[in-house]
Scaffold this motif. Structure first.
Motif, PDB file in Angstrom:
ATOM      1  N   ILE A 677      18.752   6.604  -9.500  1.00 42.90           N
ATOM      2  CA  ILE A 677      17.583   7.095  -8.772  1.00 42.90           C
ATOM      3  C   ILE A 677      18.037   8.131  -7.750  1.00 42.90           C
ATOM      4  CG2 ILE A 677      15.562   6.452  -7.422  1.00 42.90           C
ATOM      5  CD1 ILE A 677      15.779   5.107 -10.225  1.00 42.90           C
ATOM      6  N   ALA A 678      17.400   9.296  -7.775  1.00 44.83           N
ATOM      7  CA  ALA A 678      17.748  10.371  -6.847  1.00 44.83           C
ATOM      8  C   ALA A 678      16.819  10.332  -5.646  1.00 44.83           C
ATOM      9  CB  ALA A 678      17.628  11.719  -7.550  1.00 44.83           C
ATOM     10  N   TYR A 679      17.379  10.530  -4.467  1.00 47.37           N
ATOM     11  CA  TYR A 679      16.624  10.611  -3.213  1.00 47.37           C
ATOM     12  C   TYR A 679      16.884  11.973  -2.574  1.00 47.37           C
ATOM     13  CZ  TYR A 679      15.192   5.648  -2.731  1.00 47.37           C
ATOM     14  OH  TYR A 679      14.584   4.431  -2.870  1.00 47.37           O
ATOM     15  N   GLY A 680      16.222  12.205  -1.449  1.00 42.92           N
ATOM     16  CA  GLY A 680      16.489  13.396  -0.646  1.00 42.92           C
ATOM     17  C   GLY A 680      16.227  14.691  -1.393  1.00 42.92           C
ATOM     18  N   LYS A 681      17.087  15.680  -1.172  1.00 42.44           N
ATOM     19  CA  LYS A 681      16.903  16.973  -1.827  1.00 42.44           C
ATOM     20  C   LYS A 681      16.999  16.875  -3.343  1.00 42.44           C
ATOM     21  CE  LYS A 681      18.462  20.017   1.894  1.00 42.44           C
ATOM     22  NZ  LYS A 681      19.461  21.042   2.313  1.00 42.44           N
ATOM     23  N   PHE A 682      17.861  15.972  -3.816  1.00 46.02           N
ATOM     24  CA  PHE A 682      17.992  15.786  -5.249  1.00 46.02           C
ATOM     25  C   PHE A 682      16.693  15.203  -5.806  1.00 46.02           C
ATOM     26  CE2 PHE A 682      20.851  13.640  -8.706  1.00 46.02           C
ATOM     27  CZ  PHE A 682      20.414  14.572  -9.640  1.00 46.02           C
ATOM     28  N   GLY A 683      16.179  14.182  -5.148  1.00 46.63           N
ATOM     29  CA  GLY A 683      14.911  13.612  -5.590  1.00 46.63           C
ATOM     30  C   GLY A 683      13.753  14.570  -5.443  1.00 46.63           C
ATOM     31  N   GLY A 684      13.797  15.390  -4.398  1.00 52.13           N
ATOM     32  CA  GLY A 684      12.720  16.340  -4.133  1.00 52.13           C
ATOM     33  C   GLY A 684      12.856  17.657  -4.876  1.00 52.13           C
ATOM     34  N   ILE A 685      13.832  17.772  -5.776  1.00 50.85           N
ATOM     35  CA  ILE A 685      14.060  18.974  -6.608  1.00 50.85           C
ATOM     36  C   ILE A 685      14.271  20.193  -5.703  1.00 50.85           C
ATOM     37  CG2 ILE A 685      13.317  20.174  -8.717  1.00 50.85           C
ATOM     38  CD1 ILE A 685      11.247  18.001  -9.133  1.00 50.85           C
ATOM     39  N   GLU A 686      15.084  19.993  -4.664  1.00 53.20           N
ATOM     40  CA  GLU A 686      15.319  21.060  -3.699  1.00 53.20           C
ATOM     41  C   GLU A 686      16.807  21.237  -3.406  1.00 53.20           C
ATOM     42  OE1 GLU A 686      13.095  19.900  -0.300  1.00 53.20           O
ATOM     43  OE2 GLU A 686      11.133  20.302  -1.198  1.00 53.20           O
ATOM     44  N   LEU A 687      17.656  20.962  -4.378  1.00 51.03           N
ATOM     45  CA  LEU A 687      19.088  21.099  -4.125  1.00 51.03           C
ATOM     46  C   LEU A 687      19.438  22.543  -3.782  1.00 51.03           C
ATOM     47  CD1 LEU A 687      20.967  18.919  -6.773  1.00 51.03           C
ATOM     48  CD2 LEU A 687      20.605  18.447  -4.352  1.00 51.03           C
ATOM     49  N   GLY A 688      20.402  22.679  -2.872  1.00 46.56           N
ATOM     50  CA  GLY A 688      20.952  23.981  -2.549  1.00 46.56           C
ATOM     51  C   GLY A 688      22.411  24.030  -2.966  1.00 46.56           C
ATOM     52  N   TYR A 689      23.066  25.160  -2.704  1.00 50.22           N
ATOM     53  CA  TYR A 689      24.489  25.282  -3.021  1.00 50.22           C
ATOM     54  C   TYR A 689      25.280  24.325  -2.138  1.00 50.22           C
ATOM     55  CZ  TYR A 689      22.824  29.625  -5.102  1.00 50.22           C
ATOM     56  OH  TYR A 689      22.132  30.546  -5.828  1.00 50.22           O
ATOM     57  N   GLY A 690      26.113  23.518  -2.761  1.00 52.74           N
ATOM     58  CA  GLY A 690      26.949  22.602  -2.000  1.00 52.74           C
ATOM     59  C   GLY A 690      26.259  21.341  -1.538  1.00 52.74           C
ATOM     60  N   SER A 691      24.993  21.097  -1.956  1.00 50.12           N
ATOM     61  CA  SER A 691      24.302  19.872  -1.546  1.00 50.12           C
ATOM     62  C   SER A 691      25.011  18.654  -2.109  1.00 50.12           C
ATOM     63  CB  SER A 691      22.862  19.878  -2.066  1.00 50.12           C
ATOM     64  OG  SER A 691      22.087  20.867  -1.439  1.00 50.12           O
ATOM     65  N   ASP A 692      25.033  17.554  -1.322  1.00 46.72           N
ATOM     66  CA  ASP A 692      25.510  16.304  -1.881  1.00 46.72           C
ATOM     67  C   ASP A 692      24.343  15.599  -2.563  1.00 46.72           C
ATOM     68  OD1 ASP A 692      24.040  15.428   0.241  1.00 46.72           O
ATOM     69  OD2 ASP A 692      25.703  14.501   1.323  1.00 46.72           O
ATOM     70  N   LEU A 693      24.639  14.494  -3.245  1.00 49.92           N
ATOM     71  CA  LEU A 693      23.620  13.769  -3.993  1.00 49.92           C
ATOM     72  C   LEU A 693      23.346  12.429  -3.330  1.00 49.92           C
ATOM     73  CD1 LEU A 693      24.837  14.357  -7.690  1.00 49.92           C
ATOM     74  CD2 LEU A 693      23.413  15.839  -6.243  1.00 49.92           C
ATOM     75  N   ASP A 694      22.092  12.191  -2.931  1.00 50.36           N
ATOM     76  CA  ASP A 694      21.666  10.886  -2.420  1.00 50.36           C
ATOM     77  C   ASP A 694      21.237  10.044  -3.616  1.00 50.36           C
ATOM     78  OD1 ASP A 694      21.768  11.132   0.555  1.00 50.36           O
ATOM     79  OD2 ASP A 694      20.464  12.832   0.134  1.00 50.36           O
ATOM     80  N   LEU A 695      21.970   8.956  -3.874  1.00 52.70           N
ATOM     81  CA  LEU A 695      21.736   8.163  -5.078  1.00 52.70           C
ATOM     82  C   LEU A 695      21.519   6.691  -4.747  1.00 52.70           C
ATOM     83  CD1 LEU A 695      24.500   9.576  -7.483  1.00 52.70           C
ATOM     84  CD2 LEU A 695      22.128  10.359  -7.230  1.00 52.70           C
ATOM     85  N   VAL A 696      20.724   6.028  -5.574  1.00 56.88           N
ATOM     86  CA  VAL A 696      20.554   4.576  -5.574  1.00 56.88           C
ATOM     87  C   VAL A 696      20.679   4.118  -7.020  1.00 56.88           C
ATOM     88  CG1 VAL A 696      18.893   2.703  -5.266  1.00 56.88           C
ATOM     89  CG2 VAL A 696      19.152   4.438  -3.488  1.00 56.88           C
ATOM     90  N   PHE A 697      21.404   3.005  -7.247  1.00 57.33           N
ATOM     91  CA  PHE A 697      21.614   2.488  -8.601  1.00 57.33           C
ATOM     92  C   PHE A 697      20.846   1.177  -8.777  1.00 57.33           C
ATOM     93  CE2 PHE A 697      26.014   4.444  -7.884  1.00 57.33           C
ATOM     94  CZ  PHE A 697      25.608   5.679  -8.359  1.00 57.33           C
ATOM     95  N   LEU A 698      20.150   1.064  -9.906  1.00 55.82           N
ATOM     96  CA  LEU A 698      19.368  -0.132 -10.213  1.00 55.82           C
ATOM     97  C   LEU A 698      19.728  -0.657 -11.599  1.00 55.82           C
ATOM     98  CD1 LEU A 698      15.813   1.044  -9.017  1.00 55.82           C
ATOM     99  CD2 LEU A 698      17.516  -0.266  -7.720  1.00 55.82           C
ATOM    100  N   HIS A 699      19.566  -1.976 -11.803  1.00 54.40           N
ATOM    101  CA  HIS A 699      19.793  -2.572 -13.123  1.00 54.40           C
ATOM    102  C   HIS A 699      18.718  -3.613 -13.400  1.00 54.40           C
ATOM    103  CE1 HIS A 699      21.149  -6.586 -11.836  1.00 54.40           C
ATOM    104  NE2 HIS A 699      21.750  -5.978 -10.820  1.00 54.40           N
ATOM    105  N   ASP A 700      18.649  -4.073 -14.662  1.00 56.16           N
ATOM    106  CA  ASP A 700      17.654  -5.094 -15.019  1.00 56.16           C
ATOM    107  C   ASP A 700      18.309  -6.338 -15.614  1.00 56.16           C
ATOM    108  OD1 ASP A 700      18.426  -4.287 -17.530  1.00 56.16           O
ATOM    109  OD2 ASP A 700      16.409  -3.837 -18.256  1.00 56.16           O
ATOM    110  N   CYS A 701      19.586  -6.561 -15.331  1.00 57.31           N
ATOM    111  CA  CYS A 701      20.283  -7.723 -15.884  1.00 57.31           C
ATOM    112  C   CYS A 701      19.761  -9.004 -15.219  1.00 57.31           C
ATOM    113  CB  CYS A 701      21.790  -7.597 -15.655  1.00 57.31           C
ATOM    114  SG  CYS A 701      22.734  -8.921 -16.411  1.00 57.31           S
ATOM    115  N   ASP A 702      19.395  -9.996 -16.043  1.00 57.98           N
ATOM    116  CA  ASP A 702      18.832 -11.238 -15.505  1.00 57.98           C
ATOM    117  C   ASP A 702      19.782 -12.424 -15.637  1.00 57.98           C
ATOM    118  OD1 ASP A 702      18.744 -11.495 -18.217  1.00 57.98           O
ATOM    119  OD2 ASP A 702      16.618 -12.017 -18.347  1.00 57.98           O
ATOM    120  N   GLN A 703      21.057 -12.161 -15.974  1.00 58.83           N
ATOM    121  CA  GLN A 703      22.059 -13.241 -16.004  1.00 58.83           C
ATOM    122  C   GLN A 703      23.386 -12.681 -15.489  1.00 58.83           C
ATOM    123  OE1 GLN A 703      22.572 -14.827 -19.952  1.00 58.83           O
ATOM    124  NE2 GLN A 703      22.929 -12.821 -20.893  1.00 58.83           N
ATOM    125  N   LEU A 704      23.441 -12.501 -14.195  1.00 56.87           N
ATOM    126  CA  LEU A 704      24.591 -11.856 -13.569  1.00 56.87           C
ATOM    127  C   LEU A 704      25.853 -12.707 -13.643  1.00 56.87           C
ATOM    128  CD1 LEU A 704      22.876 -10.266 -10.439  1.00 56.87           C
ATOM    129  CD2 LEU A 704      23.586  -9.131 -12.546  1.00 56.87           C
TER     130      LEU A 704
END
Length: 937
Positions: A677-704
């Motif tokens: 999942i992208a947040y910030g400028k990445f999520g907002g489709i506004e990346l610039g040169y040298g922007s970092d990536l704000d990320l969140v990771f999700l899963h659906d595993c139900d037997q960890l």
């Protein structure tokens, strides 16, 4: 001849085309005429002459001819009788026009392959009867391998060609028979006797002339070398022309699988890991030697090595293979025509040029074969006798000699023109003013005020001292001081050209000093990499583009200096200023990634991501600076690039985890889903040169607690998913020699730094519903799925919509947003008494984003369209459509946002801060401040 024609027409009656062509074929070739006369007299049915051979048919016929042979004399006779018949068949099909060029060349190559292999096996049986089986120290049989080189290796053998062979064997040792000998002696005998079986002139002629001079150390080297000896030779002694020769290498006889393993071992010698422009100079020198031979021997009419001949097409294609084959696996092909086609398809050559070169190749090879088919003689010269000329015209179905010469002149002229474009002479006029100036500055004969006056006179009239200082800095770089004389000489040639071209490119707004000084920073960065220096010296297009881009942006100058691999992108202005669309980006990276096997090729795969990221970023920046892309499209493309890189990085990371630990399964047996999942400028489709990536990771595993399945060893699913997340970050952010793809920020995950690296979708939803702060819901307005499992992505979108559409108490919402904004401004606003921070200052970019987020959180419960998009502009459009904001206010915010971002974007390219004069953007600031006060107090 009339009687022969009638007899042949009777045999080929089922093939009307073949039967009708008989008079012309017999006129075109004395060899075919004599061979067919003998075959008809022997009552040969000639059934196979009318058919295309299926794969393996030639080898089957050769094996059948050698089946009961038990003496060298009988073997020679069998091979020669078969060879003469097969050559007659191939020539007849070619001259009659029923066989396209590829069939003719392929059949000739198959015949040579089969004859060499049959001769090798015959000799090997006899040698083993005398000496036993050669074995290595551990008792394994040592196997022979024969590499076909040149046109045979490329499956492009011409009619009367000799065959270039390299004999080798898999290891060292000795034979196990009663009369034991060393493996070196054994395989030397094998090579000698196999060659004699093929080349000896008997009453039946010969099979093929054999040339073994391409072996290590040429005539001074062993006739057969072991694999370890070959590997050592090419690592230590291999020369540039041998790289050129090895492009065509193909196992044709003996242990073919072992031959393929050998070529895999030698691949790093042939194909450099990175783009290799030094190869062009080596090929140019090789071509120069050939041209000297042509001039010395008067071979201008030579179809093969004369100007505009077959060899020049081969040099064009193989130059691209040597330069790019290390980075582009699809170019590692021993066949010329498929590579030429790929060069056109992939844009390395203009598609129309590639097609015309292919047509020229087909025409010249047909002429070459027709010349040789006349009397089965190894010649590449146009005939001088009337009878031979008439035969050639008949073979080519051309009316008269003048028409043939006109066509040859046109074809060879085009080939020569394209050859010169690739292999233009690299010597800059060393008596030119710019070269004399550079040499004098370099060796110190021109210094101080005299040097400044000379630079002023050369066109550097604003800051000549900056140019002088940059040249002096370059001269004192350690890697430059350590250069060999020839390399330093070429560097001075490059500097002279840069001086001329920076002055020629100058405009009133930017003095030539700016472009030259910045470009010299790039030259300094690549001083130890002669490959890139060669590229800039060789390519006018790359040099001009580099000067233009460095003049336009210091940020881009540094970007290129840090990642010189992007210099390759400067070669073609058509692609440089036309960055790819998302689908094109995705397909290109997917194609290049498929050639790699992770985890075996992990380092190469990591570098691939970084190279693509830099190449495409450069193309976006070039189009941006050239005015070809508006700001929105720049951000779109930078965002697409990040999406594609993240998606491929996830594939690589997953493959790595699967190979080690298998995969995590859900309780229903399906593989667990993982989404980015992208947040910030990445999520907002506004990346610039040298922007970092704000990320969140999700899963659906139900037997960890369950273990992963299918890997070398199992780990629990929770650990598996956490390691996948960590590896994905590593794939993106690890610093390698090629740099890093992106910086990754995970601060926006649930519970921030203290939270899990990857969250289940269920726990993420619970957190957003029950624990998240208002600022986290603000961040959620700009969040979207970008990679991984689409089902998890869709379920995330439903959670996002549900959370954002919850009714909120307006007073508390305003309080939280105002408090957060006040805190941010206190910590981050760099405005002072003279300048205003366009991002964090009052009425700036962040205020517009906060206003938009406030309205989304306040009113989304009334209209789902408000949360459909994650970017600021479309959210404002949706808010206006829902009546949450007046159209005039919406327009004012979008206009201000667009102006601010464009200004900040231009400042970033010039490596300047976000502070502007206090009186700048007064109207826009007032509108934003007014709306803030009306909405938020």
């Amino acid at each position: 001849m009339t009687e022969l024609t009638a007899a042949l027409r009777a045999r080929f009656g089922a093939s009307a085309e073949l039967a009708a062509a008989m008079p012309r074929v017999l006129s075109a070739s004395r060899f075919v005429q004599a061979a067919l006369q003998a075959l008809v007299a022997a009552d040969d049915a000639l059934d196979d002459f009318a058919k295309v051979y299926p794969e393996g048919e030639t080898r089957r016929r050769v094996d059948a001819a050698m089946q009961d042979v038990d003496t060298p004399e009988a073997a020679m006779a069998a091979l020669r009788v078969l060879r003469r018949r097969q050559m007659a068949r191939i020539a007849l099909r070619d001259l009659s026009g029923v066989a396209p060029l590829d069939e003719t060349l392929g059949d000739l190559s198959d015949l040579a392959d089969a004859c060499v292999d049959a001769a090798l096996r015959f000799v090997e049986r006899r040698l083993q009867q005398r000496h036993g089986v050669p074995r290595s120290a551990d008792g394994r049989p040592i196997r022979p391998v024969v590499l076909g080189m040149g046109k045979l290796g490329g499956r492009e053998l011409n009619f009367s060609s000799d065959i270039d062979l390299i004999f080798c064997h898999t290891d060292g040792g000795e034979t196990d028979g009663a009369r034991s000998i060393s493996s070196d002696e054994y395989f030397t005998k094998l090579a000698q006797e196999t060659t004699r079986l093929l080349v000896a002139q008997t009453a039946d002629g010969f099979v093929f002339r054999v040339d073994t001079m391409l072996r290590p150390f040429g005539s001074a080297g062993a006739l057969s070398a072991s694999f370890p000896a070959l590997e050592d030779y090419y690592q230590v002694h291999g020369r540039e022309w041998e790289r050129y020769a090895m492009i065509k290498a193909r196992p044709i006889a003996g242990d073919l699988d072992a031959g393929k393993r050998l070529l895999d071992l030698l691949r790093p010698f042939v194909y450099r890991r990175y783009l290799d422009y030094n190869a062009i100079g080596a090929l140019r020198e090789l071509k120069r030697l050939i041209e000297d031979e042509v001039a010395r021997k008067g071979l201008d009419d030579n179809i093969k090595i004369g100007a505009g001949g077959i060899r020049e097409i081969e040099f064009i294609v193989q130059s691209f293979q040597l330069v790019r084959g290390g980075a582009e696996p699809t170019l590692r092909d021993h066949r010329l025509r498929p590579v030429l086609r790929r060069l056109g398809e992939q844009g390395y050559l203009d598609a129309a040029i590639a097609a015309r070169l292919d047509e020229a190749y087909v025409f010249l090879r047909r002429v070459e074969n027709a010349i040789q088919m006349y009397a089965d003689q190894q010649t590449h010269a146009l005939p001088q006798q009337d009878a031979a000329r008439a035969a050639l015209l008949a073979a080519l179905q051309i009316d008269d000699w003048a028409a043939l010469q006109a066509q040859l002149t046109e074809v060879r002229g085009f080939v020569r023109e394209q050859f010169m474009l690739v292999f233009a002479a690299d010597d800059h006029d060393e008596h030119s003013p710019s070269h004399r100036l550079v040499a004098a500055l370099w060796n110190g004969t021109l210094a101080g005020d005299a040097a400044l006056e000379a630079l002023y006179a050369a066109g550097f009239r604003t800051r000549p001292q900056a140019v002088l200082a940059a040249i002096e800095t370059l001269r004192t770089v350690r890697l430059v001081r350590a250069m060999r004389e020839a390399t330093a000489r070429r560097l001075l040639q490059l500097l002279a050209r840069l001086i001329d071209e920076s002055v020629a490119q100058a405009d009133p707004a930017t003095p030539p000093e700016t472009a030259l000084v910045r470009t010299l920073r790039v030259v300094e960065a690549i001083a130890g990499r002669s490959n890139y220096l060669t590229l800039l010296r060789e390519s006018d297009a790359a040099r001009a583009a580099l000067l233009r881009l460095c003049r336009a942006s210091p940020w881009l100058t540094d970007f290129i200096a840090r990642a010189p691999i992007v210099l390759d992108s400067l070669l073609d202005p058509r692609t440089l200023y036309a960055p790819p669309e998302r689908a094109e980006l995705f397909e290109d990276l997917k194609r290049r990634a498929e050639a790699l096997q992770v985890p075996a090729d992990t380092e190469q795969a990591m570098n691939l991501l970084r190279h693509v990221q830099r190449e495409v970023t450069l193309r976006i920046a070039a189009a941006d600076l050239n005015g070809a892309l508006p700001l929105v499209q720049v951000s779109d493309r930078l965002t697409w690039l990040a999406e594609v890189i993240v998606e491929q990085a996830l594939r690589f990371a997953w493959a790595e985890m699967r190979a080690q630990y298998g995969e995590p399964l859900r309780s229903d047996g399906r593989c667990s889903g993982f989404a980015v999942i992208a947040y910030g400028k990445f999520g907002g489709i506004e990346l610039g040169y040298g922007s970092d990536l704000d990320l969140v990771f999700l899963h659906d595993c139900d037997q960890l607690d369950a273990d992963s399945v299918g890997g070398a060893r199992a780990i629990d699913n929770a650990t598996w998913l956490a390691r996948l997340a960590q590896r994905l970050i590593n794939w993106l952010a690890t610093q390698t020699p090629a740099g890093r793809a992106y910086e990754v920020d995970m601060e926006l995950r649930p519970n921030g730094r203290s939270g899990l690296l990857v969250s289940s979708l269920v726990s993420f939803a619970d957190y957003q519903r029950d624990e998240a702060w208002t600022w986290e819901h603000q961040a959620l307005t700009r969040a979207r799925w970008v990679a991984g499992d689409e089902d998890v992505g869709q379920r995330f979108a439903r959670v996002r919509r549900e959370v954002l559409m919850r009714p909120r108490e307006d007073a508390k919402l305003r309080h939280d947003i105002v408090a957060m904004r006040r805190r941010m401004r206190g910590e981050l606003d760099k405005s002072d008494g003279e300048r205003w921070d366009i991002k964090q200052g009052e009425g700036g970019l962040i205020d517009i984003e906060f206003i938009t987020q406030y309205l989304v959180l306040r009113d989304a419960h009334r209209d789902a369209a408000i949360v459909q998009w994650s970017d600021n502009w479309r959210q404002l459009e949706a808010l206006a459509a829902a009546g949450s904001i007046a159209v005039a206010d919406k327009d004012a915010l979008i206009d201000s946002y667009r102006r601010y971002r464009r200004w900040a974007h231009e400042r970033a390219l010039q490596q300047l801060d976000n502070l502007c004069p206090l009186d700048a953007f007064a109207e826009q600031r007032a509108a934003v401040v007014d709306l803030w006060r009306r909405l938020l107090g």
